[in-house]
Design a protein around this motif. Structure first.
Motif, PDB file in Angstrom:
ATOM      1  N   GLU A   6       0.863  -1.175   0.000  1.00  0.00           N
ATOM      2  CA  GLU A   6       0.000   0.000   0.000  1.00  0.00           C
ATOM      3  C   GLU A   6       0.902   1.229   0.000  1.00  0.00           C
ATOM      4  O   GLU A   6       1.772   1.344   0.851  1.00  0.00           O
ATOM      5  CB  GLU A   6      -0.883  -0.025   1.246  1.00  0.00           C
ATOM      6  N   VAL A   8       0.729   5.288   0.210  1.00  0.00           N
ATOM      7  CA  VAL A   8      -0.192   6.385   0.487  1.00  0.00           C
ATOM      8  C   VAL A   8       0.580   7.688   0.626  1.00  0.00           C
ATOM      9  O   VAL A   8       1.645   7.722   1.228  1.00  0.00           O
ATOM     10  CB  VAL A   8      -0.989   6.116   1.783  1.00  0.00           C
ATOM     11  N   THR A   9       0.076   8.738   0.023  1.00  0.00           N
ATOM     12  CA  THR A   9       0.639  10.076   0.190  1.00  0.00           C
ATOM     13  C   THR A   9      -0.423  10.938   0.856  1.00  0.00           C
ATOM     14  O   THR A   9      -1.580  10.537   0.931  1.00  0.00           O
ATOM     15  CB  THR A   9       1.018  10.704  -1.171  1.00  0.00           C
ATOM     16  N   VAL A  41      10.730  -1.369  10.366  1.00  0.00           N
ATOM     17  CA  VAL A  41      10.337   0.018  10.109  1.00  0.00           C
ATOM     18  C   VAL A  41      11.566   0.738   9.592  1.00  0.00           C
ATOM     19  O   VAL A  41      12.635   0.633  10.179  1.00  0.00           O
ATOM     20  CB  VAL A  41       9.827   0.719  11.385  1.00  0.00           C
ATOM     21  N   ALA A  42      11.441   1.435   8.476  1.00  0.00           N
ATOM     22  CA  ALA A  42      12.591   2.118   7.910  1.00  0.00           C
ATOM     23  C   ALA A  42      12.173   3.461   7.347  1.00  0.00           C
ATOM     24  O   ALA A  42      10.997   3.718   7.101  1.00  0.00           O
ATOM     25  CB  ALA A  42      13.235   1.268   6.818  1.00  0.00           C
ATOM     26  N   GLN A  43      13.202   4.293   7.160  1.00  0.00           N
ATOM     27  CA  GLN A  43      12.955   5.598   6.578  1.00  0.00           C
ATOM     28  C   GLN A  43      13.121   5.500   5.066  1.00  0.00           C
ATOM     29  O   GLN A  43      14.145   5.048   4.580  1.00  0.00           O
ATOM     30  CB  GLN A  43      13.988   6.572   7.134  1.00  0.00           C
ATOM     31  N   PHE A  66       8.184   6.954   5.218  1.00  0.00           N
ATOM     32  CA  PHE A  66       8.461   5.819   6.081  1.00  0.00           C
ATOM     33  C   PHE A  66       7.826   4.562   5.506  1.00  0.00           C
ATOM     34  O   PHE A  66       6.851   4.630   4.766  1.00  0.00           O
ATOM     35  CB  PHE A  66       7.904   6.058   7.483  1.00  0.00           C
ATOM     36  N   VAL A  67       8.402   3.423   5.866  1.00  0.00           N
ATOM     37  CA  VAL A  67       7.794   2.171   5.459  1.00  0.00           C
ATOM     38  C   VAL A  67       7.685   1.252   6.668  1.00  0.00           C
ATOM     39  O   VAL A  67       8.557   1.234   7.533  1.00  0.00           O
ATOM     40  CB  VAL A  67       8.582   1.500   4.307  1.00  0.00           C
ATOM     41  N   GLU A  68       6.569   0.570   6.730  1.00  0.00           N
ATOM     42  CA  GLU A  68       6.376  -0.400   7.797  1.00  0.00           C
ATOM     43  C   GLU A  68       6.077  -1.743   7.153  1.00  0.00           C
ATOM     44  O   GLU A  68       5.227  -1.827   6.262  1.00  0.00           O
ATOM     45  CB  GLU A  68       5.206   0.003   8.688  1.00  0.00           C
ATOM     46  N   ILE A  69       6.807  -2.754   7.592  1.00  0.00           N
ATOM     47  CA  ILE A  69       6.542  -4.098   7.093  1.00  0.00           C
ATOM     48  C   ILE A  69       6.098  -4.944   8.278  1.00  0.00           C
ATOM     49  O   ILE A  69       6.780  -5.014   9.290  1.00  0.00           O
ATOM     50  CB  ILE A  69       7.793  -4.712   6.451  1.00  0.00           C
ATOM     51  N   SER A  75       3.356  -1.121   4.234  1.00  0.00           N
ATOM     52  CA  SER A  75       2.727   0.193   4.123  1.00  0.00           C
ATOM     53  C   SER A  75       3.808   1.230   3.879  1.00  0.00           C
ATOM     54  O   SER A  75       4.727   1.375   4.677  1.00  0.00           O
ATOM     55  CB  SER A  75       1.988   0.550   5.400  1.00  0.00           C
ATOM     56  N   VAL A  76       3.708   1.916   2.764  1.00  0.00           N
ATOM     57  CA  VAL A  76       4.662   2.974   2.462  1.00  0.00           C
ATOM     58  C   VAL A  76       3.951   4.311   2.619  1.00  0.00           C
ATOM     59  O   VAL A  76       2.917   4.548   1.996  1.00  0.00           O
ATOM     60  CB  VAL A  76       5.221   2.855   1.028  1.00  0.00           C
ATOM     61  N   LEU A  77       4.501   5.152   3.479  1.00  0.00           N
ATOM     62  CA  LEU A  77       3.963   6.499   3.646  1.00  0.00           C
ATOM     63  C   LEU A  77       4.992   7.438   3.045  1.00  0.00           C
ATOM     64  O   LEU A  77       6.096   7.558   3.557  1.00  0.00           O
ATOM     65  CB  LEU A  77       3.804   6.818   5.126  1.00  0.00           C
ATOM     66  N   ALA A  78       4.653   8.062   1.942  1.00  0.00           N
ATOM     67  CA  ALA A  78       5.618   8.916   1.276  1.00  0.00           C
ATOM     68  C   ALA A  78       5.040  10.306   1.073  1.00  0.00           C
ATOM     69  O   ALA A  78       3.834  10.471   0.995  1.00  0.00           O
ATOM     70  CB  ALA A  78       6.014   8.318  -0.073  1.00  0.00           C
ATOM     71  N   GLU A  79       5.940  11.267   1.035  1.00  0.00           N
ATOM     72  CA  GLU A  79       5.502  12.641   0.756  1.00  0.00           C
ATOM     73  C   GLU A  79       4.828  12.704  -0.605  1.00  0.00           C
ATOM     74  O   GLU A  79       3.800  13.323  -0.769  1.00  0.00           O
ATOM     75  CB  GLU A  79       6.711  13.587   0.756  1.00  0.00           C
TER      76      GLU A  79
END
Lengths: 135, 293
Positions: A6, A8-9, A41-43, A66-69, A75-79
């Motif tokens: 997933e 999401v921005t 969890v990584a940046q 950030f990404v959470e596995i 889940s990728v949360l990106a600007e």
């Protein structure tokens, strides 16, 4: 077992699907993720994110985030995030130029502005390189 | 009974008011649409971020970052998010009610002119207020958040809590007090709000496998936590904006409808008065000709 990815921005949900593997750019280098990965969890760094699904590769340019596995759920949360096919090279180049021009007067800007402009520049470079490779 | 001229004058003024409220309704409706879109588009991102932290929180020690550590609460920090302008029904008054209920020592921060005025009037300890434009650019909200975060880190305040109108739908905006910092009770809070129809999806199985961090826990957390606070408050501001415009549109629609029904009533009254005057005149003429004959 398949992975679910997933992306999401703040503006929208860019991508949501089950995939085979994915390579994510992080501040500590690229990481490839296969099913059964440990919780992580990584940046995320600005760069290109490569998704493989049914033998086909899809490239997205992503901004920082950030990404959470967690148990085959990524889940990728990106600007920002944009599919390579949708990248408009000329628009990116204009944005890049504008940000670089603004950065030339670094001394007059406050650090937060510099940071955000540098983000723009890095994301622009990421888009351009992803576009070149995607072709 | 009021003279026909007086009634006519009132009808005219009520019609003018109706015109104005109608125009304001239309303006609010178009702004509402934009504000709602912005707020809803940000929602999945905010939820995912919150869920990520909630999953993470039990697995990190609270020594890793000051945002995680609970300390004895001497002074609470309250951020009040209101609208800049009035004419939006009970929206702001509901928020003030929540703010008034706070009896323990607290310092206040304000986004929105109405809230600033209220805090000044009620002689609360208002530390700073931040102007944020209507379309709420992230950069302006960030200034406020960074200031408050710094106060928290400096120990001026021991909690960060936000009062804002949560947008549910066009008709319903719910004033809420949301504790944000320290983050140690995040999970607890989410589980509570879940029971009240929130969106938090708890883990299916209680996981005891710890998280790995890349490059390491401290680096990731020191980037993730301030980012989370920024984003979360920004989302609150977006929700507050959506609430504001929705509340204003509803208030203006009510005002317009009221004006319409008032015009109807006044017209009836006017016609009655007019007819009474005519009847009166006929009676007078008849009486005069009768006595002359």
């Amino acid at each position: 077992m398949a992975l679910t990815l997933e992306i999401v921005t703040p503006e929208a949900r860019v991508y949501s699907d089950t995939i085979d593997t994915v390579v994510i750019p992080t501040t500590a280098g690229e990481i490839g993720i296969l099913p059964g990965h440990i919780a992580l969890v990584a940046q995320v760094a600005e760069g290109e994110l490569r998704v493989t699904k049914d033998g086909k590769q899809l490239i997205l340019a992503v901004g920082g985030g950030f990404v959470e596995i967690d148990r085959d759920k990524i889940s990728v949360l990106a600007e920002q995030a944009i599919n390579v096919e949708k990248i408009d090279v000329s628009a990116v180049e204009i944005a890049l130029k504008r940000a670089q021009d603004a950065l030339k007067e670094k001394s007059t800007l406050d650090p937060a502005q510099v940071e955000s402009l540098e983000g723009v520049v890095r994301f622009a470079f990421a888009q351009l390189s992803a576009k070149r490779r995607g072709r | 009974m009021a003279s026909t001229r007086d009634i006519r004058r009132r009808i005219k003024s009520v019609k003018n008011t109706r015109q104005i409220t109608k125009a304001m309704e239309l303006v609010a409706a178009s702004k509402m649409k934009k504000a709602q879109q912005a707020a809803l588009a940000g929602q999945p991102y905010a939820h995912l971020l919150t869920n990520m932290l909630a999953a993470l929180a039990p697995h990190v020690s609270d020594q890793l970052h000051p945002f995680l550590a609970r300390r004895t609460v001497k002074t609470r920090g309250i951020l009040l998010i209101t609208s800049d302008k009035g004419l939006c029904g009970p929206l702001n008054a509901n928020l003030f009610k929540l703010a008034t209920e706070i009896k323990t020592p607290a310092k206040f921060y304000s986004i929105g002119r109405k809230g600033t005025q209220f805090l000044a009037r009620s002689k609360r300890d208002l530390v700073a207020d931040f102007p944020v434009q209507d379309r709420a650019p992230f950069s302006e909200v960030k200034v406020a958040v960074e200031f408050i975060a710094k106060q928290y880190l400096d120990g001026v305040i021991d909690t960060v809590e936000v009062i804002f109108p949560r947008f549910k739908n066009t008709l319903v905006q719910e004033p809420v007090l949301r504790p944000l910092l320290p983050l140690d009770n995040l999970r607890e809070y989410l589980e509570n709000s879940q029971r009240h129809g929130g969106v938090f999806q708890p883990d299916e199985a209680n996981r005891n496998q710890p998280f790995e961090f890349e490059p390491d826990a401290k680096t990731v957390l020191s980037a993730l936590l301030p980012f989370y606070v920024n984003r979360e408050i920004y989302q609150f501001v977006l929700l507050a904006r959506a609430s504001e415009h929705s509340a204003r549109m509803v208030a203006m629609k009510t005002a317009k409808d009221n004006a319409t029904s008032l015009v109807g009533e006044l017209t009836l009254q006017y016609n009655k008065a007019r007819q009474a005057a005519i009847t009166q005149e006929i009676v007078e003429i008849a009486a005069a000709s009768f006595s002359a004959a």
